[in-house]
Motif scaffolding. Structure first.
Motif, PDB file in Angstrom:
ATOM      1  N   LEU A 165       2.905  13.782   1.680  1.00 50.32           N
ATOM      2  CA  LEU A 165       1.651  13.343   0.165  1.00 50.32           C
ATOM      3  C   LEU A 165       1.107  12.781   1.791  1.00 50.32           C
ATOM      4  O   LEU A 165       1.355  11.895   2.636  1.00 50.32           O
ATOM      5  N   ARG A 166      -0.221  12.481   1.793  1.00 53.61           N
ATOM      6  CA  ARG A 166      -0.921  11.001   2.494  1.00 53.61           C
ATOM      7  C   ARG A 166      -2.196  10.141   1.879  1.00 53.61           C
ATOM      8  O   ARG A 166      -2.484  10.610   0.596  1.00 53.61           O
ATOM      9  N   GLY A 167      -1.765   9.277   2.023  1.00 49.24           N
ATOM     10  CA  GLY A 167      -2.890   8.143   1.065  1.00 49.24           C
ATOM     11  C   GLY A 167      -4.094   7.893   1.473  1.00 49.24           C
ATOM     12  O   GLY A 167      -4.205   8.049   3.191  1.00 49.24           O
ATOM     13  N   ILE A 168      -4.961   8.152   0.911  1.00 48.59           N
ATOM     14  CA  ILE A 168      -6.140   7.262   1.636  1.00 48.59           C
ATOM     15  C   ILE A 168      -6.750   6.121   0.901  1.00 48.59           C
ATOM     16  O   ILE A 168      -7.174   5.424  -0.412  1.00 48.59           O
ATOM     17  N   ARG A 169      -7.486   4.883   1.847  1.00 45.34           N
ATOM     18  CA  ARG A 169      -8.385   3.627   1.751  1.00 45.34           C
ATOM     19  C   ARG A 169      -9.478   3.650   1.546  1.00 45.34           C
ATOM     20  O   ARG A 169     -10.302   3.954   0.826  1.00 45.34           O
ATOM     21  N   TYR A 170     -10.031   4.740   2.826  1.00 42.91           N
ATOM     22  CA  TYR A 170     -11.220   4.414   2.630  1.00 42.91           C
ATOM     23  C   TYR A 170     -11.689   6.281   3.228  1.00 42.91           C
ATOM     24  O   TYR A 170     -11.393   6.844   3.984  1.00 42.91           O
ATOM     25  N   GLY A 201       0.856  -1.077  -0.124  1.00 47.16           N
ATOM     26  CA  GLY A 201       0.686  -0.283  -0.308  1.00 47.16           C
ATOM     27  C   GLY A 201       0.717   1.441   0.071  1.00 47.16           C
ATOM     28  O   GLY A 201       0.711   2.280  -0.739  1.00 47.16           O
ATOM     29  N   HIS A 202       1.985   1.013   0.472  1.00 53.22           N
ATOM     30  CA  HIS A 202       3.354   2.148   0.766  1.00 53.22           C
ATOM     31  C   HIS A 202       3.557   2.516  -0.636  1.00 53.22           C
ATOM     32  O   HIS A 202       4.195   3.691  -1.134  1.00 53.22           O
ATOM     33  N   THR A 203       3.650   1.650  -1.191  1.00 53.08           N
ATOM     34  CA  THR A 203       4.688   1.007  -1.829  1.00 53.08           C
ATOM     35  C   THR A 203       3.888   2.083  -3.321  1.00 53.08           C
ATOM     36  O   THR A 203       4.557   2.704  -4.270  1.00 53.08           O
ATOM     37  N   ASP A 204       2.425   2.115  -3.681  1.00 54.28           N
ATOM     38  CA  ASP A 204       1.364   1.749  -4.343  1.00 54.28           C
ATOM     39  C   ASP A 204       1.420   3.801  -4.301  1.00 54.28           C
ATOM     40  O   ASP A 204       1.422   4.224  -5.505  1.00 54.28           O
ATOM     41  N   ILE A 205       1.366   3.801  -3.222  1.00 49.89           N
ATOM     42  CA  ILE A 205       1.179   5.787  -3.040  1.00 49.89           C
ATOM     43  C   ILE A 205       3.178   6.573  -3.468  1.00 49.89           C
ATOM     44  O   ILE A 205       2.875   7.399  -4.255  1.00 49.89           O
ATOM     45  N   ILE A 206       3.722   5.556  -3.174  1.00 49.84           N
ATOM     46  CA  ILE A 206       5.314   6.368  -3.587  1.00 49.84           C
ATOM     47  C   ILE A 206       4.646   6.260  -4.776  1.00 49.84           C
ATOM     48  O   ILE A 206       5.387   7.651  -5.304  1.00 49.84           O
ATOM     49  N   ASP A 207       4.877   5.171  -5.183  1.00 52.69           N
ATOM     50  CA  ASP A 207       5.205   4.812  -6.885  1.00 52.69           C
ATOM     51  C   ASP A 207       4.002   6.111  -7.781  1.00 52.69           C
ATOM     52  O   ASP A 207       4.661   6.419  -8.597  1.00 52.69           O
ATOM     53  N   SER A 230      -4.650   2.185  -4.809  1.00 51.91           N
ATOM     54  CA  SER A 230      -5.807   0.929  -6.032  1.00 51.91           C
ATOM     55  C   SER A 230      -6.311   0.206  -5.030  1.00 51.91           C
ATOM     56  O   SER A 230      -5.212  -0.339  -3.899  1.00 51.91           O
ATOM     57  N   PRO A 231      -6.898   0.098  -5.843  1.00 53.16           N
ATOM     58  CA  PRO A 231      -8.151  -0.711  -4.937  1.00 53.16           C
ATOM     59  C   PRO A 231      -7.149  -2.200  -4.680  1.00 53.16           C
ATOM     60  O   PRO A 231      -8.471  -2.335  -3.516  1.00 53.16           O
ATOM     61  N   GLU A 232      -6.694  -3.280  -4.873  1.00 55.57           N
ATOM     62  CA  GLU A 232      -6.214  -4.327  -4.587  1.00 55.57           C
ATOM     63  C   GLU A 232      -5.274  -4.309  -3.067  1.00 55.57           C
ATOM     64  O   GLU A 232      -5.073  -5.095  -2.771  1.00 55.57           O
ATOM     65  N   TYR A 233      -5.294  -2.372  -2.903  1.00 52.13           N
ATOM     66  CA  TYR A 233      -4.225  -2.096  -2.092  1.00 52.13           C
ATOM     67  C   TYR A 233      -4.894  -1.832  -1.051  1.00 52.13           C
ATOM     68  O   TYR A 233      -4.817  -1.256   0.293  1.00 52.13           O
ATOM     69  N   SER A 234      -6.552  -1.968  -1.100  1.00 50.72           N
ATOM     70  CA  SER A 234      -6.967  -0.634   0.305  1.00 50.72           C
ATOM     71  C   SER A 234      -7.019  -1.315   1.255  1.00 50.72           C
ATOM     72  O   SER A 234      -7.917  -0.585   2.578  1.00 50.72           O
ATOM     73  N   THR A 235      -6.985  -2.782   1.307  1.00 47.79           N
ATOM     74  CA  THR A 235      -7.252  -3.781   2.838  1.00 47.79           C
ATOM     75  C   THR A 235      -5.980  -3.466   3.921  1.00 47.79           C
ATOM     76  O   THR A 235      -5.647  -4.138   4.766  1.00 47.79           O
ATOM     77  N   ILE A 236      -4.591  -3.091   2.736  1.00 50.88           N
ATOM     78  CA  ILE A 236      -3.385  -3.574   3.265  1.00 50.88           C
ATOM     79  C   ILE A 236      -3.688  -2.454   4.183  1.00 50.88           C
ATOM     80  O   ILE A 236      -2.769  -0.908   3.989  1.00 50.88           O
ATOM     81  N   ALA A 237      -3.153  -2.630   6.224  1.00 51.95           N
ATOM     82  CA  ALA A 237      -2.902  -1.687   6.949  1.00 51.95           C
ATOM     83  C   ALA A 237      -1.507  -2.172   7.292  1.00 51.95           C
ATOM     84  O   ALA A 237      -1.940  -3.571   7.940  1.00 51.95           O
ATOM     85  N   SER A 238      -0.370  -1.285   7.433  1.00 53.42           N
ATOM     86  CA  SER A 238       0.573  -2.239   8.902  1.00 53.42           C
ATOM     87  C   SER A 238       0.126  -2.647   9.661  1.00 53.42           C
ATOM     88  O   SER A 238       0.252  -3.503   9.936  1.00 53.42           O
ATOM     89  N   THR A 239      -0.902  -1.778  10.519  1.00 52.43           N
ATOM     90  CA  THR A 239      -1.762  -2.522  11.331  1.00 52.43           C
ATOM     91  C   THR A 239      -2.047  -3.745  11.946  1.00 52.43           C
ATOM     92  O   THR A 239      -1.516  -4.430  12.059  1.00 52.43           O
ATOM     93  N   LEU A 240      -2.204  -4.544  11.394  1.00 51.03           N
ATOM     94  CA  LEU A 240      -2.978  -5.762  10.263  1.00 51.03           C
ATOM     95  C   LEU A 240      -2.028  -7.019   9.993  1.00 51.03           C
ATOM     96  O   LEU A 240      -1.787  -7.977  10.068  1.00 51.03           O
ATOM     97  N   VAL A 241      -1.174  -5.968   9.409  1.00 58.49           N
ATOM     98  CA  VAL A 241       0.376  -6.682   8.537  1.00 58.49           C
ATOM     99  C   VAL A 241       1.022  -7.160   9.985  1.00 58.49           C
ATOM    100  O   VAL A 241       0.850  -8.615   9.726  1.00 58.49           O
ATOM    101  N   ARG A 242       1.170  -6.057  10.521  1.00 64.01           N
ATOM    102  CA  ARG A 242       1.825  -6.399  12.309  1.00 64.01           C
ATOM    103  C   ARG A 242       1.304  -7.457  12.992  1.00 64.01           C
ATOM    104  O   ARG A 242       2.028  -9.173  13.401  1.00 64.01           O
ATOM    105  N   ASP A 243       0.024  -7.688  12.977  1.00 71.47           N
ATOM    106  CA  ASP A 243      -1.078  -8.822  13.180  1.00 71.47           C
ATOM    107  C   ASP A 243      -0.678 -10.529  12.556  1.00 71.47           C
ATOM    108  O   ASP A 243      -0.108 -10.902  13.457  1.00 71.47           O
ATOM    109  N   VAL A 244      -0.925 -10.198  11.586  1.00 71.42           N
ATOM    110  CA  VAL A 244      -0.388 -11.457  10.485  1.00 71.42           C
ATOM    111  C   VAL A 244       1.440 -11.795  11.767  1.00 71.42           C
ATOM    112  O   VAL A 244       1.297 -12.722  11.782  1.00 71.42           O
TER     113      VAL A 244
END
Length: 160
Positions: free
Chosen positions: A87-92, A17-23, A121-135
């Motif tokens: 720059l800020r990324g917005i998912r929802y 999600g971060h790299t999507d916004i950066i790119d 991008s839609p394919e990254y809208s559910t990716i959040a660092s908080t959730l990834v850390r949990d995984v």
């Protein structure tokens, strides 16, 4: 005048999600500073040095990207590095409401710094660092949410 933009965040860990916004932001600016905010009140999963290293590795062939860490107010850091944009990324929609409030406060403190929002991008809208850390914390495979260098580090960390 060079267009310098700060993309602030914790990047703990750096996600797709971060790299999507950066790119997608790169064509809009002359220099993109990725600022890893250090918050003494939070205990990150990964060190600042590790996060800096990941971003440097991911963007090693992109001279317009610089990565650094900072403490304190983001608008003060913008002044320090000469950034005219945040720059800020917005998912929802809920992200927008929260981010707009911050942007409004930042604009009142420093009217020369403009906040720019990019929706992910839609394919990254559910990716959040908080959730990834949990995984990661629970031994799950987070590779599908992470850029290669990050996934490699995380996988080696889980194995050891």
């Amino acid at each position: 005048m060079r267009r310098i933009c700060l993309f602030p965040g914790t990047f703990d860990p750096v996600t797709l999600g971060h790299t999507d916004i950066i790119d997608r932001a790169l064509p809009l600016v002359d220099e993109l500073v990725i600022g890893i905010g250090v918050n003494s009140g939070k205990e990150p999963m990964f060190s600042v040095e590790q996060r800096v290293e990941w971003i440097q590795e991911i963007y090693r062939n992109e001279p317009r990207i610089r990565v650094t860490s900072y403490e304190g107010l983001t608008v003060n850091f913008c002044k320090q590095i000469g950034a005219q944009f945040i720059l800020r990324g917005i998912r929802y929609v809920s992200d927008f409401e929260y981010e707009k409030a911050i942007a409004d406060i930042n604009r009142k403190m420093e009217h020369e710094v403009e906040t720019v929002f990019l929706t992910c991008s839609p394919e990254y809208s559910t990716i959040a660092s908080t959730l990834v850390r949990d995984v990661i914390r629970h031994g799950g495979d987070a590779a599908q949410f992470l850029p290669g260098p990050v996934a490699k580090t995380v996988a080696s960390r889980i194995k050891s």
